[in-house]
Motif scaffolding. Structure first.
Motif, PDB file in Angstrom:
ATOM      1  N   GLY A  18       0.795  -1.222   0.000  1.00  0.00           N
ATOM      2  CA  GLY A  18       0.000   0.000   0.000  1.00  0.00           C
ATOM      3  C   GLY A  18       0.827   1.271   0.000  1.00  0.00           C
ATOM      4  N   VAL A  19       1.966   1.241  -0.691  1.00  0.00           N
ATOM      5  CA  VAL A  19       2.828   2.421  -0.777  1.00  0.00           C
ATOM      6  C   VAL A  19       3.225   2.639  -2.229  1.00  0.00           C
ATOM      7  CG1 VAL A  19       3.761   2.100   1.549  1.00  0.00           C
ATOM      8  CG2 VAL A  19       4.939   1.076  -0.403  1.00  0.00           C
ATOM      9  N   ASP A  20       3.830   3.790  -2.491  1.00  0.00           N
ATOM     10  CA  ASP A  20       4.337   4.078  -3.826  1.00  0.00           C
ATOM     11  C   ASP A  20       5.644   3.306  -4.041  1.00  0.00           C
ATOM     12  OD1 ASP A  20       3.992   6.159  -6.196  1.00  0.00           O
ATOM     13  OD2 ASP A  20       6.115   6.032  -5.716  1.00  0.00           O
ATOM     14  N   ALA A  21       5.884   2.863  -5.268  1.00  0.00           N
ATOM     15  CA  ALA A  21       7.114   2.126  -5.576  1.00  0.00           C
ATOM     16  C   ALA A  21       8.358   2.955  -5.255  1.00  0.00           C
ATOM     17  CB  ALA A  21       7.121   1.704  -7.035  1.00  0.00           C
ATOM     18  N   LYS A  22       8.267   4.262  -5.438  1.00  0.00           N
ATOM     19  CA  LYS A  22       9.415   5.120  -5.147  1.00  0.00           C
ATOM     20  C   LYS A  22       9.752   5.111  -3.658  1.00  0.00           C
ATOM     21  CE  LYS A  22       8.842   8.257  -9.078  1.00  0.00           C
ATOM     22  NZ  LYS A  22       8.597   9.658  -9.501  1.00  0.00           N
ATOM     23  N   THR A  23       8.724   4.901  -2.821  1.00  0.00           N
ATOM     24  CA  THR A  23       8.972   4.827  -1.374  1.00  0.00           C
ATOM     25  C   THR A  23       9.851   3.628  -1.051  1.00  0.00           C
ATOM     26  OG1 THR A  23       6.857   5.890  -0.859  1.00  0.00           O
ATOM     27  CG2 THR A  23       7.882   4.583   0.889  1.00  0.00           C
ATOM     28  N   ILE A  24       9.561   2.481  -1.673  1.00  0.00           N
ATOM     29  CA  ILE A  24      10.369   1.289  -1.438  1.00  0.00           C
ATOM     30  C   ILE A  24      11.795   1.515  -1.931  1.00  0.00           C
ATOM     31  CG2 ILE A  24      10.643  -1.165  -1.964  1.00  0.00           C
ATOM     32  CD1 ILE A  24       7.632  -1.363  -2.247  1.00  0.00           C
ATOM     33  N   GLN A  25      11.930   2.143  -3.084  1.00  0.00           N
ATOM     34  CA  GLN A  25      13.273   2.412  -3.610  1.00  0.00           C
ATOM     35  C   GLN A  25      14.051   3.336  -2.688  1.00  0.00           C
ATOM     36  OE1 GLN A  25      14.721   0.677  -5.659  1.00  0.00           O
ATOM     37  NE2 GLN A  25      14.011   0.769  -7.767  1.00  0.00           N
ATOM     38  N   ARG A  26      13.374   4.352  -2.147  1.00  0.00           N
ATOM     39  CA  ARG A  26      14.063   5.276  -1.230  1.00  0.00           C
ATOM     40  C   ARG A  26      14.502   4.545   0.033  1.00  0.00           C
ATOM     41  NH1 ARG A  26      10.144   9.146  -3.012  1.00  0.00           N
ATOM     42  NH2 ARG A  26       8.788   8.618  -1.251  1.00  0.00           N
ATOM     43  N   LEU A  27      13.640   3.666   0.548  1.00  0.00           N
ATOM     44  CA  LEU A  27      13.995   2.903   1.742  1.00  0.00           C
ATOM     45  C   LEU A  27      15.192   1.996   1.474  1.00  0.00           C
ATOM     46  CD1 LEU A  27      10.430   1.904   3.012  1.00  0.00           C
ATOM     47  CD2 LEU A  27      12.025   3.450   4.157  1.00  0.00           C
ATOM     48  N   CYS A  28      15.203   1.358   0.304  1.00  0.00           N
ATOM     49  CA  CYS A  28      16.328   0.480  -0.043  1.00  0.00           C
ATOM     50  C   CYS A  28      17.628   1.284  -0.134  1.00  0.00           C
ATOM     51  CB  CYS A  28      16.065  -0.219  -1.375  1.00  0.00           C
ATOM     52  SG  CYS A  28      14.796  -1.509  -1.303  1.00  0.00           S
ATOM     53  N   ALA A  29      17.556   2.445  -0.760  1.00  0.00           N
ATOM     54  CA  ALA A  29      18.754   3.275  -0.903  1.00  0.00           C
ATOM     55  C   ALA A  29      19.251   3.774   0.451  1.00  0.00           C
ATOM     56  CB  ALA A  29      18.460   4.452  -1.828  1.00  0.00           C
ATOM     57  N   ARG A  30      18.310   4.161   1.325  1.00  0.00           N
ATOM     58  CA  ARG A  30      18.691   4.734   2.624  1.00  0.00           C
ATOM     59  C   ARG A  30      19.202   3.679   3.589  1.00  0.00           C
ATOM     60  NH1 ARG A  30      13.842   7.335   5.515  1.00  0.00           N
ATOM     61  NH2 ARG A  30      13.511   5.188   6.248  1.00  0.00           N
ATOM     62  N   GLU A  31      18.520   2.528   3.667  1.00  0.00           N
ATOM     63  CA  GLU A  31      18.871   1.524   4.661  1.00  0.00           C
ATOM     64  C   GLU A  31      19.874   0.491   4.155  1.00  0.00           C
ATOM     65  OE1 GLU A  31      15.822  -0.420   6.790  1.00  0.00           O
ATOM     66  OE2 GLU A  31      14.667   1.400   7.177  1.00  0.00           O
ATOM     67  N   LEU A  32      19.774   0.136   2.865  1.00  0.00           N
ATOM     68  CA  LEU A  32      20.568  -0.969   2.338  1.00  0.00           C
ATOM     69  C   LEU A  32      21.669  -0.519   1.395  1.00  0.00           C
ATOM     70  CD1 LEU A  32      17.516  -3.263   1.508  1.00  0.00           C
ATOM     71  CD2 LEU A  32      18.810  -3.161   3.643  1.00  0.00           C
ATOM     72  N   HIS A  33      21.610   0.748   0.965  1.00  0.00           N
ATOM     73  CA  HIS A  33      22.586   1.316   0.037  1.00  0.00           C
ATOM     74  C   HIS A  33      22.630   0.538  -1.282  1.00  0.00           C
ATOM     75  CE1 HIS A  33      23.808   3.774   3.413  1.00  0.00           C
ATOM     76  NE2 HIS A  33      24.065   2.682   4.117  1.00  0.00           N
ATOM     77  N   MET A  34      21.461   0.098  -1.727  1.00  0.00           N
ATOM     78  CA  MET A  34      21.337  -0.584  -3.009  1.00  0.00           C
ATOM     79  C   MET A  34      19.903  -0.452  -3.494  1.00  0.00           C
ATOM     80  SD  MET A  34      21.519  -4.613  -1.757  1.00  0.00           S
ATOM     81  CE  MET A  34      23.118  -4.423  -0.979  1.00  0.00           C
ATOM     82  N   THR A  35      19.680  -0.771  -4.753  1.00  0.00           N
ATOM     83  CA  THR A  35      18.332  -0.723  -5.296  1.00  0.00           C
ATOM     84  C   THR A  35      17.550  -1.966  -4.871  1.00  0.00           C
ATOM     85  OG1 THR A  35      18.875  -1.899  -7.338  1.00  0.00           O
ATOM     86  CG2 THR A  35      19.226   0.498  -7.327  1.00  0.00           C
ATOM     87  N   PHE A  36      16.251  -1.929  -5.124  1.00  0.00           N
ATOM     88  CA  PHE A  36      15.392  -3.075  -4.825  1.00  0.00           C
ATOM     89  C   PHE A  36      15.880  -4.308  -5.569  1.00  0.00           C
ATOM     90  CE2 PHE A  36      11.777  -5.753  -6.012  1.00  0.00           C
ATOM     91  CZ  PHE A  36      11.159  -5.984  -4.793  1.00  0.00           C
ATOM     92  N   GLY A  37      16.201  -4.155  -6.860  1.00  0.00           N
ATOM     93  CA  GLY A  37      16.675  -5.272  -7.665  1.00  0.00           C
ATOM     94  C   GLY A  37      18.009  -5.811  -7.190  1.00  0.00           C
ATOM     95  N   GLN A  38      18.919  -4.920  -6.798  1.00  0.00           N
ATOM     96  CA  GLN A  38      20.221  -5.359  -6.295  1.00  0.00           C
ATOM     97  C   GLN A  38      20.074  -6.116  -4.977  1.00  0.00           C
ATOM     98  OE1 GLN A  38      22.061  -1.507  -6.175  1.00  0.00           O
ATOM     99  NE2 GLN A  38      23.074  -1.770  -8.161  1.00  0.00           N
ATOM    100  N   TRP A  39      19.167  -5.649  -4.146  1.00  0.00           N
ATOM    101  CA  TRP A  39      18.915  -6.318  -2.863  1.00  0.00           C
ATOM    102  C   TRP A  39      18.407  -7.736  -3.083  1.00  0.00           C
ATOM    103  CZ3 TRP A  39      13.985  -5.453   0.451  1.00  0.00           C
ATOM    104  CH2 TRP A  39      14.126  -6.088   1.690  1.00  0.00           C
ATOM    105  N   ARG A  40      17.422  -7.889  -3.968  1.00  0.00           N
ATOM    106  CA  ARG A  40      16.882  -9.220  -4.238  1.00  0.00           C
ATOM    107  C   ARG A  40      17.961 -10.139  -4.813  1.00  0.00           C
ATOM    108  NH1 ARG A  40      11.620  -9.621  -7.841  1.00  0.00           N
ATOM    109  NH2 ARG A  40      12.983  -8.550  -9.327  1.00  0.00           N
ATOM    110  N   GLN A  41      18.760  -9.607  -5.724  1.00  0.00           N
ATOM    111  CA  GLN A  41      19.831 -10.414  -6.310  1.00  0.00           C
ATOM    112  C   GLN A  41      20.850 -10.825  -5.258  1.00  0.00           C
ATOM    113  OE1 GLN A  41      23.434  -8.942  -8.765  1.00  0.00           O
ATOM    114  NE2 GLN A  41      21.837  -9.348 -10.267  1.00  0.00           N
ATOM    115  N   GLN A  42      21.190  -9.914  -4.353  1.00  0.00           N
ATOM    116  CA  GLN A  42      22.175 -10.225  -3.320  1.00  0.00           C
ATOM    117  C   GLN A  42      21.656 -11.300  -2.368  1.00  0.00           C
ATOM    118  OE1 GLN A  42      25.133  -9.395  -3.423  1.00  0.00           O
ATOM    119  NE2 GLN A  42      26.023  -9.632  -1.386  1.00  0.00           N
TER     120      GLN A  42
END
Length: 265
Positions: A193-217
């Motif tokens: 229930g959020v915008d896709a950009k919100t998930i991307q921002r969270l990934c960049a801020r907390e994980l220092h990678m994109t959503f796709g990079q996180w899943r691949q890792q």
């Protein structure tokens, strides 16, 4: 000559005493563990630790994430960071304990590093050095060479960061249970229930990678754990959601510079 009183040594993760002297910048502890051994959460308040598997594979969990540590690799654990160690198969563990002031510009956070053949031999020799050693001696020079080698080790991408945000935690927990799930970023945005950009921002801020990079890792590190258990490449590839073993092998080699069949050799 009067007998010199030694400092009372602390204990290592296995409850064995570590003999420390004020001049001992480095000490090494050799321990062998049976398959399935788990060293519970602990920390070393006054020393950095290099956790090295001379043979076997370790999975190390710390506050910042999860690391897979095969032989020829090691994990650098800064002083004071709590960590738990699990043994996949029988493990010959060789740990270095290092005074923080003995090594300049040490990594401030846990990281997987590559172990050169030279450093592997030095660690083997350090395991039989009596403590405390005299700095200006053969043993002292050996330990200094270890410190020099440690400052030149490359960091390897064998780490899965653990998110703090509950929405990212929900995604991570789902991937743990179903690593082959093909849900896209947009699918997860709708589900949460959020915008896709919100998930991307969270990934960049907390994980220092994109959503796709996180899943691949996550997939690659989980694949390493399964390969360490001796599973076939085809089974591992399909379990992690890859369309074919060749697709998995290509991604693995691009990421680690080796074929899956070569990685644990």
């Amino acid at each position: 000559m009067p007998h010199r009183k030694k400092d009372i040594p602390p204990v290592d993760a296995a409850g064995q005493r570590l003999p420390l002297g004020p001049e001992s910048a480095v000490l090494c502890r050799a321990r062998d563990y049976a398959a399935g051994t788990v060293i519970p959460l602990h920390h070393h308040p006054d020393r950095h630790q290099l956790v090295y598997a001379a043979s076997g594979v370790l999975v190390v969990q710390a506050g910042a994430g999860r690391w897979v540590v095969p032989s020829t690799r090691a994990i650098w654990m800064p002083a004071g960071i709590g960590h738990k160690v699990s043994c996949i198969g029988a493990v010959r563990m060789r740990s270095l304990y290092i005074l923080p002031q003995a090594i300049a510009d040490a990594p401030p956070s846990a990281a997987t590093v590559s172990i050169t053949p030279l450093l592997a031999e030095l660690i083997g020799a350090a395991a039989i050095v009596e403590q405390p050693y005299v700095p200006d001696s053969r043993d002292g020079h050996l330990m200094q060479l270890i410190l020099d080698e440690l400052q030149a080790l490359p960091v390897l991408p064998l780490h899965v960061p653990e998110p703090v945000d509950p929405r990212l935690q929900q995604i991570a927990q789902h991937w743990d249970a179903a690593p082959d799930d093909a849900s896209t970023l947009q699918d997860w945005a709708v589900r949460l229930g959020v915008d896709a950009k919100t998930i991307q921002r969270l990934c960049a801020r907390e994980l220092h990678m994109t959503f796709g990079q996180w899943r691949q890792q996550i997939r690659l590190v989980r694949a390493l754990e399964r390969l360490a258990h001796g599973e076939k490449v085809i089974d591992v590839a399909l379990s992690q959601g890859y369309a074919s073993p060749s697709a998995f092998t290509a991604m693995f080699k691009k990421r680690f510079g080796q074929l899956p069949s070569q990685f644990f050799q």
